[in-house]
Write a protein that holds these residues in place. Sequence first.
Motif, short mmCIF file in Angstrom:
data_model
loop_
_atom_site.label_atom_id
_atom_site.label_comp_id
_atom_site.label_asym_id
_atom_site.label_seq_id
_atom_site.Cartn_x
_atom_site.Cartn_y
_atom_site.Cartn_z
N GLY A 197 0.98 -1.08 -0.06
CA GLY A 197 -0.07 0.02 -0.11
C GLY A 197 0.76 1.15 -0.02
N LEU A 198 1.92 1.24 0.67
CA LEU A 198 2.70 2.65 0.62
C LEU A 198 3.45 2.77 -0.51
N LEU A 199 3.39 1.66 -1.41
CA LEU A 199 3.84 1.96 -2.69
C LEU A 199 3.11 2.13 -3.85
N GLN A 200 1.92 2.05 -3.74
CA GLN A 200 0.69 2.16 -4.66
C GLN A 200 0.47 3.49 -5.35
N THR A 201 0.13 3.49 -6.61
CA THR A 201 -0.39 4.74 -7.37
C THR A 201 -2.08 4.64 -6.84
N ALA A 202 -2.47 5.88 -7.02
CA ALA A 202 -3.86 6.11 -6.81
C ALA A 202 -4.72 5.02 -7.77
N ALA A 203 -4.41 4.93 -9.02
CA ALA A 203 -5.14 4.09 -9.88
C ALA A 203 -5.09 2.76 -9.48
N TYR A 204 -3.86 2.15 -9.26
CA TYR A 204 -3.77 0.85 -8.67
C TYR A 204 -4.47 0.64 -7.47
N ALA A 205 -4.33 1.67 -6.59
CA ALA A 205 -5.07 1.44 -5.25
C ALA A 205 -6.71 1.33 -5.51
N ARG A 206 -7.15 1.94 -6.58
CA ARG A 206 -8.49 2.04 -6.67
C ARG A 206 -8.89 0.56 -7.28
N ALA A 207 -8.16 0.06 -7.90
CA ALA A 207 -8.41 -1.37 -8.60
C ALA A 207 -8.02 -2.13 -7.65
N VAL A 208 -7.41 -2.27 -6.71
CA VAL A 208 -7.07 -3.11 -5.66
C VAL A 208 -8.24 -3.27 -4.52
N VAL A 209 -8.59 -1.86 -4.08
CA VAL A 209 -9.65 -1.70 -3.20
C VAL A 209 -11.05 -2.27 -3.74
N GLY A 210 -11.39 -2.08 -5.09
CA GLY A 210 -12.49 -2.34 -5.76
C GLY A 210 -12.55 -3.97 -5.88
N ALA A 211 -11.47 -4.44 -6.12
CA ALA A 211 -11.41 -5.99 -6.33
C ALA A 211 -11.62 -6.56 -4.97
N ILE A 212 -10.98 -6.11 -3.75
CA ILE A 212 -11.25 -6.73 -2.47
C ILE A 212 -12.60 -6.36 -1.99
N MET A 213 -12.95 -5.27 -2.10
CA MET A 213 -14.53 -4.59 -1.63
C MET A 213 -15.66 -5.42 -2.38
N MET A 214 -15.33 -5.83 -3.71
CA MET A 214 -16.11 -6.64 -4.62
C MET A 214 -17.48 -5.86 -5.01
N ASN A 215 -18.48 -5.73 -4.28
CA ASN A 215 -19.54 -4.94 -4.71
C ASN A 215 -19.72 -3.53 -4.23
N ALA A 216 -18.70 -2.83 -3.56
CA ALA A 216 -18.60 -1.51 -3.49
C ALA A 216 -18.99 -0.57 -4.40
N THR A 217 -19.46 0.41 -4.30
CA THR A 217 -19.73 1.52 -5.23
C THR A 217 -18.50 2.47 -5.42
N PRO A 218 -18.42 3.17 -6.32
CA PRO A 218 -17.24 4.10 -6.50
C PRO A 218 -17.15 4.98 -5.25
N GLU B 272 -17.94 4.31 -2.45
CA GLU B 272 -17.39 3.90 -1.04
C GLU B 272 -15.95 3.66 -1.25
N VAL B 273 -15.39 3.45 -2.47
CA VAL B 273 -13.88 3.09 -2.78
C VAL B 273 -13.23 4.35 -2.76
N THR B 274 -13.67 5.59 -3.12
CA THR B 274 -12.88 6.61 -3.42
C THR B 274 -12.13 7.33 -1.79
N PRO B 275 -13.09 7.20 -0.80
CA PRO B 275 -12.29 7.27 0.63
C PRO B 275 -11.26 6.48 0.91
N ARG B 276 -11.35 5.13 0.72
CA ARG B 276 -10.31 4.42 1.07
C ARG B 276 -9.07 4.46 0.12
#
Length: 280
Positions: A118-139, A141-145
Motif C-alpha cells: 500500500g505504501l508504494l501504490q499509485t492512486a489508480a492501482y489502489a482504486r483497482a485493488v480496493v475495488g477488487a477486495i471490496m467486490m460489490n462496493a460503489t465508486p 465507497e472506494v474513493t475515501p479508502r
Amino acid sequence: MTAPTVRRRRLGLELKRLRENAKLTLDDVVARSGFSSSKISRIESATRGARPADVERLLGIYEVADSDVVAFLLILAKDGGKRGWWQTYDLSPVYADLISLEADAASVSTFEPLLIPGLLQTAAYARAVVGAIMMNATPEEVTPRVEVRMARQSVLSRPEPLKLRAIIHEAALSARTPDVGVMRDQLQRLLDLAVYPHVRIQVLPLDAELHPGTAGGFTVLGFGQPGLDVVLLEHLESSLYIEQFAGVERYVEAYERLTASALPFDTSLSLIAAKKDALQ
C-alpha cells in the motif's frame, strides 16, 4: 479500539515488561510509587492513559537507565490522546491501528505475495485493488479508502522518513488490471521510489525455493527499541497483530530469510523495468 489506544498499548506493554524485568510485583510498585494497584493495572492494560510524570516515576522505580527508552516512552505518554488525520474517516479499528503505528514507526518491512504494498501504490492501482477486495462496493465507497491509502504515503516524505523495505513476489508484478496502463504506471512508481535511500525494494522470483513467505504476507513495524516491534497479518475478513517478543522475532527471522531468497536490489529493479517495458 481507537488509534490513540495504539500508543497506550505500546506504552502499557513496555511498562509491564520493564516491571517484570525488574522482578517487581504490582504490590511492590504500589508500595514504592504511592499509586493504586488498579491505576498501574489500567496503565499496563491500556484501559487508561498515563501522564508523563507518572511514567517517569515508574521508570525510576524500574531503574531504567537507557535515555532513548525513557524518551520514547515519555513521547508515547504525551501523545496518548493525540488524534490523527485518519480519524476523520470511517475506518476499521485494525486499519486505524495500522496507520497510527506507521505514523510512529521508524521502519516497516513488508512481504507481499500478490499485491504491491500500500505504501508504494499509485492512486489508480489502489482504486483497482480496493475495488477488487471490496467486490460489490460503489465508486463512492472506494474513493475515501483510496484517499486514505494515498495519505498514508506521507510517512515516506516526512523530514525523518520511514525506512521501508518491501519484498514483492514476482507474481504481483504481473497481475492484470482493468487498464494495462495502470500496471505500467505502478511499475514505474516502484522504480521512482527505489531511488530514495530509505526505500529498498526486492523481488522474490517465481522460481525461488520454498520459503517462510509461503504461509502468506506480513508486515513488521519497527520502533527502534527492543520489545516494541509489531507484526501485522492481514486477511480478507480479519487481521491480527502479534506483539509478543518471541512471535515478532520469528517473523523478523522469516523476513531476513526472504531477503536472502529474493533477487538483489539492482537485479530486482531491472526485472521491474523489464516487466514495465513489456506492457508498452
